[in-house]
Design an enzyme around this catalytic site. Sequence first.
Site, short mmCIF file in Angstrom:
data_model
loop_
_atom_site.label_atom_id
_atom_site.label_comp_id
_atom_site.label_asym_id
_atom_site.label_seq_id
_atom_site.Cartn_x
_atom_site.Cartn_y
_atom_site.Cartn_z
CG HIS A 50 -29.41 -99.32 4.01
ND1 HIS A 50 -29.70 -98.28 3.16
CD2 HIS A 50 -28.05 -99.36 4.08
CE1 HIS A 50 -28.58 -97.71 2.74
NE2 HIS A 50 -27.55 -98.35 3.30
NE ARG A 93 -26.59 -95.26 -1.35
CZ ARG A 93 -25.91 -95.62 -0.25
NH1 ARG A 93 -26.01 -96.84 0.23
NH2 ARG A 93 -25.14 -94.74 0.38
#
Length: 309
Positions: A272, A224
């Site tokens: 991502h 993350r």
Amino acid sequence: MALIFHSKIRRDDWWREVLGKYVPDLEVRFYPDVGNPDDIEYALCFAMPHGVLAGFKNLKGIFSLGAGVDHFFADPDFPKHIPFARVVDDELTGRMSEYVLQHVLNHHRYQIDYDLQQKDHIWKERFPPSARNRKVGILGMGALGAGAAERLNYLGFDVAGWSRSPKDVDGVQSFHGKDQLDTFLERTEILVCLLPLTDETTGIINKDLLGKLPEGASVINPGRGPHVVPEDLIAAIDSGHISGATLDVFIEEPLPAEDPLWSHPRIRVTPHVASVASPNRVAQLAAENIKRIEEGKELLNQVDPDRGY
Ligand code: NAP
């Protein structure tokens, strides 16, 4: 029985059909068209606006559309007492392992240097050590970290993992807990972060941690964004201590156009995309968990709200 669905990608008819195939008496509603909130017994979602889940007083189960659950716990009103499951799936793990292998190989084989040399038409060879002499370290040895570690081990890399509790993955050295973190870092030439985002792991890849990696180490973060302190990473690369980084996730996504990470010559950015679960599998898992709740059984892939992952 009604389920509320929320995702930034709208494919309402598809989800209604596939969930209906697995749970025929399920009525699927799409946020914000909630109808009577008291009808809602299940939620299948990602990044639901804060406070919404707490408003469903007959909720029996919450299912994440993905592996990560930090978005849910960022909601101060998240109903922690409701059974909550996330996605764990071989295909999701396989895709993440591909990402990790691709970028470990790039760093192992000095691809960033060759990209830079190519710009200036420089022919300069540098031969990497054999894989068995290249030390890869994985922060987080859960479903995704252990999967990547196994595959790196299969390619012959010298792999270690760091987790909260000890692990037994064939051919992979296990380090655990805060006390063993420094020893793990000192031996790690290519660091991969596959930790969940919690209070304990936010900002873990900072000046202090980067300074403990050996000179020339590189960093890959498909975990993350907030795991990395970007200013510290850029400073460590500019000082020459860290040779480069590959980042898939960012504190703000999409990464703002003016962010210095985009243009740093030794940082590679991907949007991502490291891994995603197949929607069909997500629907299957949600259906299985609805069945389990109706039968009073424990959920598959249940999240522990006290640990935060
Ligand atoms: P997981 O199965 O929950 O594994 C988490 C691992 O981290 C476990 O080994 C756990 O240790 C370890 N850990 C957690 N907190 C720790 C701490 N404070 N100190 C040391 N170790 C700690 O999670 P997963 O399914 O592998 O997924 C990992 C993360 O990948 C997700 O949370 C998500 O953020 C990210 N992800 C990214 C993408 C992408 O496309 N970029 C896609 C999917 C997932 P124990 O095993 O001892 O508990």
